[in-house]
Structures are given as C-alpha cells and as structure tokens.
Scaffold this motif. Structure first.
Motif, PDB file in Angstrom:
ATOM      1  N   LEU A 158      42.446  56.132 100.529  1.00 33.43           N
ATOM      2  CA  LEU A 158      42.554  55.539 101.978  1.00 33.43           C
ATOM      3  C   LEU A 158      42.257  53.721 102.103  1.00 33.43           C
ATOM      4  CD1 LEU A 158      39.673  58.379 103.240  1.00 33.43           C
ATOM      5  CD2 LEU A 158      42.200  58.229 103.834  1.00 33.43           C
ATOM      6  N   ASN A 159      42.572  53.685 103.112  1.00 31.80           N
ATOM      7  CA  ASN A 159      42.310  52.213 103.586  1.00 31.80           C
ATOM      8  C   ASN A 159      41.458  51.801 104.742  1.00 31.80           C
ATOM      9  OD1 ASN A 159      42.723  49.006 104.178  1.00 31.80           O
ATOM     10  ND2 ASN A 159      43.534  49.177 102.387  1.00 31.80           N
ATOM     11  N   GLU A 160      40.261  50.805 104.746  1.00 32.89           N
ATOM     12  CA  GLU A 160      39.385  50.868 105.724  1.00 32.89           C
ATOM     13  C   GLU A 160      40.126  50.493 106.991  1.00 32.89           C
ATOM     14  OE1 GLU A 160      35.964  47.861 107.771  1.00 32.89           O
ATOM     15  OE2 GLU A 160      37.091  47.471 106.003  1.00 32.89           O
ATOM     16  N   GLN A 161      41.371  49.763 106.819  1.00 31.90           N
ATOM     17  CA  GLN A 161      41.862  49.073 107.934  1.00 31.90           C
ATOM     18  C   GLN A 161      42.678  50.077 108.669  1.00 31.90           C
ATOM     19  OE1 GLN A 161      43.650  45.200 106.940  1.00 31.90           O
ATOM     20  NE2 GLN A 161      42.550  45.202 105.117  1.00 31.90           N
ATOM     21  N   ASP A 162      42.828  51.228 108.187  1.00 35.44           N
ATOM     22  CA  ASP A 162      43.739  52.540 108.915  1.00 35.44           C
ATOM     23  C   ASP A 162      42.576  53.490 109.520  1.00 35.44           C
ATOM     24  OD1 ASP A 162      45.943  51.333 107.754  1.00 35.44           O
ATOM     25  OD2 ASP A 162      45.743  52.324 105.967  1.00 35.44           O
ATOM     26  N   ILE A 163      41.375  53.063 109.538  1.00 34.68           N
ATOM     27  CA  ILE A 163      40.653  54.246 110.275  1.00 34.68           C
ATOM     28  C   ILE A 163      39.599  53.462 111.101  1.00 34.68           C
ATOM     29  CG2 ILE A 163      38.431  55.526 109.449  1.00 34.68           C
ATOM     30  CD1 ILE A 163      39.378  55.284 106.596  1.00 34.68           C
ATOM     31  N   ALA A 164      39.740  54.051 112.327  1.00 39.11           N
ATOM     32  CA  ALA A 164      38.686  53.443 113.393  1.00 39.11           C
ATOM     33  C   ALA A 164      37.325  53.779 113.270  1.00 39.11           C
ATOM     34  CB  ALA A 164      39.328  54.434 114.903  1.00 39.11           C
ATOM     35  N   PRO A 165      36.537  52.816 113.271  1.00 32.28           N
ATOM     36  CA  PRO A 165      35.066  52.726 113.128  1.00 32.28           C
ATOM     37  C   PRO A 165      34.591  53.679 114.203  1.00 32.28           C
ATOM     38  CG  PRO A 165      35.734  50.561 113.205  1.00 32.28           C
ATOM     39  CD  PRO A 165      36.773  51.426 113.580  1.00 32.28           C
ATOM     40  N   TRP A 175      27.447  48.761 117.276  1.00 40.21           N
ATOM     41  CA  TRP A 175      26.985  49.175 115.870  1.00 40.21           C
ATOM     42  C   TRP A 175      27.882  50.345 115.471  1.00 40.21           C
ATOM     43  CZ3 TRP A 175      21.934  52.092 115.309  1.00 40.21           C
ATOM     44  CH2 TRP A 175      21.645  52.638 114.052  1.00 40.21           C
ATOM     45  N   ALA A 176      28.594  50.281 114.299  1.00 39.97           N
ATOM     46  CA  ALA A 176      29.533  51.391 114.000  1.00 39.97           C
ATOM     47  C   ALA A 176      29.723  51.396 112.588  1.00 39.97           C
ATOM     48  CB  ALA A 176      30.971  51.077 114.690  1.00 39.97           C
ATOM     49  N   THR A 177      30.211  52.615 112.287  1.00 41.08           N
ATOM     50  CA  THR A 177      30.216  53.188 110.984  1.00 41.08           C
ATOM     51  C   THR A 177      31.771  53.534 110.732  1.00 41.08           C
ATOM     52  OG1 THR A 177      28.058  53.856 110.932  1.00 41.08           O
ATOM     53  CG2 THR A 177      29.336  54.734 109.104  1.00 41.08           C
ATOM     54  N   THR A 178      32.256  53.039 109.731  1.00 38.71           N
ATOM     55  CA  THR A 178      33.610  53.519 109.117  1.00 38.71           C
ATOM     56  C   THR A 178      33.515  54.705 108.022  1.00 38.71           C
ATOM     57  OG1 THR A 178      34.698  51.281 109.586  1.00 38.71           O
ATOM     58  CG2 THR A 178      35.907  52.747 108.078  1.00 38.71           C
ATOM     59  N   HIS A 191      28.046  59.635 100.303  1.00 41.49           N
ATOM     60  CA  HIS A 191      28.786  59.181 101.171  1.00 41.49           C
ATOM     61  C   HIS A 191      28.901  57.700 101.055  1.00 41.49           C
ATOM     62  CE1 HIS A 191      28.521  62.348 104.646  1.00 41.49           C
ATOM     63  NE2 HIS A 191      29.445  62.746 103.584  1.00 41.49           N
ATOM     64  N   VAL A 192      29.912  57.161 101.006  1.00 43.30           N
ATOM     65  CA  VAL A 192      30.214  55.562 100.643  1.00 43.30           C
ATOM     66  C   VAL A 192      31.035  55.041 102.040  1.00 43.30           C
ATOM     67  CG1 VAL A 192      31.193  53.457  99.729  1.00 43.30           C
ATOM     68  CG2 VAL A 192      30.083  55.551  98.583  1.00 43.30           C
ATOM     69  N   THR A 193      30.208  54.384 103.101  1.00 41.81           N
ATOM     70  CA  THR A 193      31.000  53.915 104.344  1.00 41.81           C
ATOM     71  C   THR A 193      30.728  52.393 104.670  1.00 41.81           C
ATOM     72  OG1 THR A 193      28.603  54.471 105.363  1.00 41.81           O
ATOM     73  CG2 THR A 193      30.048  56.077 105.323  1.00 41.81           C
ATOM     74  N   ILE A 194      31.164  52.085 105.721  1.00 37.52           N
ATOM     75  CA  ILE A 194      30.944  50.580 105.953  1.00 37.52           C
ATOM     76  C   ILE A 194      30.452  50.556 107.319  1.00 37.52           C
ATOM     77  CG2 ILE A 194      32.053  48.485 106.663  1.00 37.52           C
ATOM     78  CD1 ILE A 194      34.443  49.098 104.594  1.00 37.52           C
ATOM     79  N   VAL A 195      29.465  49.800 107.183  1.00 38.32           N
ATOM     80  CA  VAL A 195      28.481  49.716 108.621  1.00 38.32           C
ATOM     81  C   VAL A 195      28.881  48.194 109.141  1.00 38.32           C
ATOM     82  CG1 VAL A 195      26.278  49.415 109.706  1.00 38.32           C
ATOM     83  CG2 VAL A 195      26.705  51.358 107.863  1.00 38.32           C
ATOM     84  N   THR A 196      29.071  48.305 110.366  1.00 34.49           N
ATOM     85  CA  THR A 196      29.411  46.957 111.161  1.00 34.49           C
ATOM     86  C   THR A 196      28.502  46.714 112.308  1.00 34.49           C
ATOM     87  OG1 THR A 196      31.818  47.009 110.601  1.00 34.49           O
ATOM     88  CG2 THR A 196      31.115  45.678 112.368  1.00 34.49           C
TER      89      THR A 196
END
Length: 276
Positions: A158-165, A175-178, A191-196
């Motif tokens: 996958l790629n983060e830029q293709d996933i809506a947080p 505050w959102a999570t990808t 789980h490995v996620t990105i928190v923004t």
C-alpha cells in the motif's frame, strides 16, 4: 501536497558541539533523539549488500518486549536475496526516502516514500535498490503469534498517500490515524499506523493501556507526556513506551505532528514464557 517523511543521514557533529542531548532511558520509556543516528551507531546485517542500519528497538530486558525496529539505508545496487533469517517473523516496511524494489509472492513492486508492505512469516521476499540514490525505510519485525481458527494474513502492498486518514471521534479531524490494516481483521497481531495531529491538537488524557508502543516522529514537533515527564520531540526522534506507560501529547506546530506507530494487538496475554 505530498507527505513529508524524515530520514536520517548519519555523519558526525563537529568537535565544537556540546555533549548534551535529549536521549532518555527509563524503565517505563525511552527517547532516542535524531542526534544519535550517527555513522558510528550504525550496524550491518549478513546477507545485505551496500546496507547499513540503525537499530532503534530490540527485545531485551527492560526495553522492547514484542518487536524490533530498524532504520535501513540501502545504497544503489545494494539489497538482499535473503533478508529475513527467522521463519516465524512477520515484518512491516515503510519507505521514507528513495525507491526500493520488493519481490514477494511472484510479484515485484517499487516502494516509494509512503510505501508500506506487510510481510507475513515465511514470505520468501527480497529487496534491492535499483535506483541511482539511496533508499531509507523502516523495518519493524515481530514474532507472529498464530491464533486458533485464523490463518496468517496475506501480503499487503500500500501507500499512505492513497489512504484517507480516520479522524478520532470528536476532534473535527485534528487528530487522525492512517490505518494500513482493517482493525477488525483479527489475523493481525500488530498494527503499524501513522498518527497525525494538526498544530495545537492534543491527545487529551493519559492513555494507560497494555499495548507496547514504538513511535518514530516522521514530521513536525510536539510535547509528549511519558509517565511522569513532559518531553519535547521532533522529526527523527524515536520513543519506546512500555505497556501501561501513561502517555499524552500536544502538537507543537507550525506544521502537522506525525509519527509512525507500532503496537501489539488482538492476542491473549501470555501466561508463561513463549515456547514453554
């Protein structure tokens, strides 16, 4: 606007620099600041050509218990035909700079910044840098824990830029999570996620829970509450949080505060040492 990801480049500070830094190591948490990612703190792995790495977490007494995490730097022409030596290990790759060519399951993929790969145990994967610039990526490894009635997950590319947080409820998206994996998919034990967090956003209570965490700041800066301490962190810093370590944070601005987050999930608590 394209996402930003911090990547270390080594080197050494000048002889005129102060010795003070922000590194902290306690029983409840650790902070490994970006200033420690120097040439003399790199490691090397058998079977990897043209590659060095920073080991920022490993299972050991008084530190990480469930995972290891490397920051890999592979030069042009480098890579490995046998990267994983443990047949029980699952892995996540996340690219922060450059391009990596990953082959797994008879398919070949080019992972660019934001690229994510989940690799189940015994995936028989390979990775090479076929570009003309170094590639830098995180490699998170965990011993997969099978569960009755559940198969191991399949490969995910996958790629983060293709996933809506996914916004946290009640935060208006500040505050959102990808999420790369469906939280309802119990086959996954990590789980490995990105928190923004947008500037000024907060985690507004002291989270205190069983999940062990590894947090690598990929963008921005913030103030993190770790156990009894407030610690300032910025892009390039890594935090390890022991299970039940109280935690909260403020995003410092002026841009977003973002981190790559590891946690262990979806399994019974072990009541005896693994393998007994």
């Amino acid at each position: 606007m394209a996402a930003k990801y911090y990547a270390p480049h080594g080197g050494l500070p000048g002889q005129d620099q102060l010795l003070t830094d922000r590194a902290i190591f306690t029983e409840a948490y650790a902070v490994i600041p970006k200033g420690t990612m120097r040439d003399i703190t790199t490691s090397f792995l058998p079977g990897w050509d043209g590659t060095r790495l920073w080991v920022i977490a490993r299972p050991m007494s008084g530190f990480a218990e469930t995972f290891s995490q490397y920051i890999m730097e592979v030069q042009p022409g480098g890579g490995s035909d046998a990267p994983e030596s443990d047949p029980e290990a699952e892995g996540v790759l996340f690219v922060v700079e450059g391009e990596a060519t990953l082959s797994v399951g008879g398919e070949t993929y080019v992972l660019r910044p934001g690229g994510y790969a989940y690799l189940p145990p015994a995936s028989d994967w390979t990775l090479h840098n076929r570009s003309d610039a170094p590639v830098c990526f995180h490699w998170i490894r965990k011993a997969y824990e099978p569960a009755p009635g559940l198969d191991a997950p399949e490969v995910l590319i996958l790629n983060e830029q293709d996933i809506a947080p996914t916004p946290m409820p009640g935060t208006e998206g500040k505050w959102a999570t990808t999420r790369f994996v469906d939280p309802a998919d119990l086959r996954h034990d990590m789980h490995v996620t990105i928190v923004t967090l947008e500037p000024g956003a907060v985690i507004p209570f002291l989270e205190t829970h069983v999940m062990e965490h590894g947090l690598y700041v990929i963008e921005g800066k913030g103030a993190y509450r770790l156990n009894n301490d407030w610690v300032e962190v910025e892009a390039g810093d890594f935090m390890w949080l022991r299970a039940f370590c109280p935690q909260a944070c403020y995003a410092g601005g002026p841009g977003n505060f973002r981190y790559l987050l590891y946690k262990d999930v979806n399994r019974h608590m072990a009541l005896r040492p693994r393998g007994r």
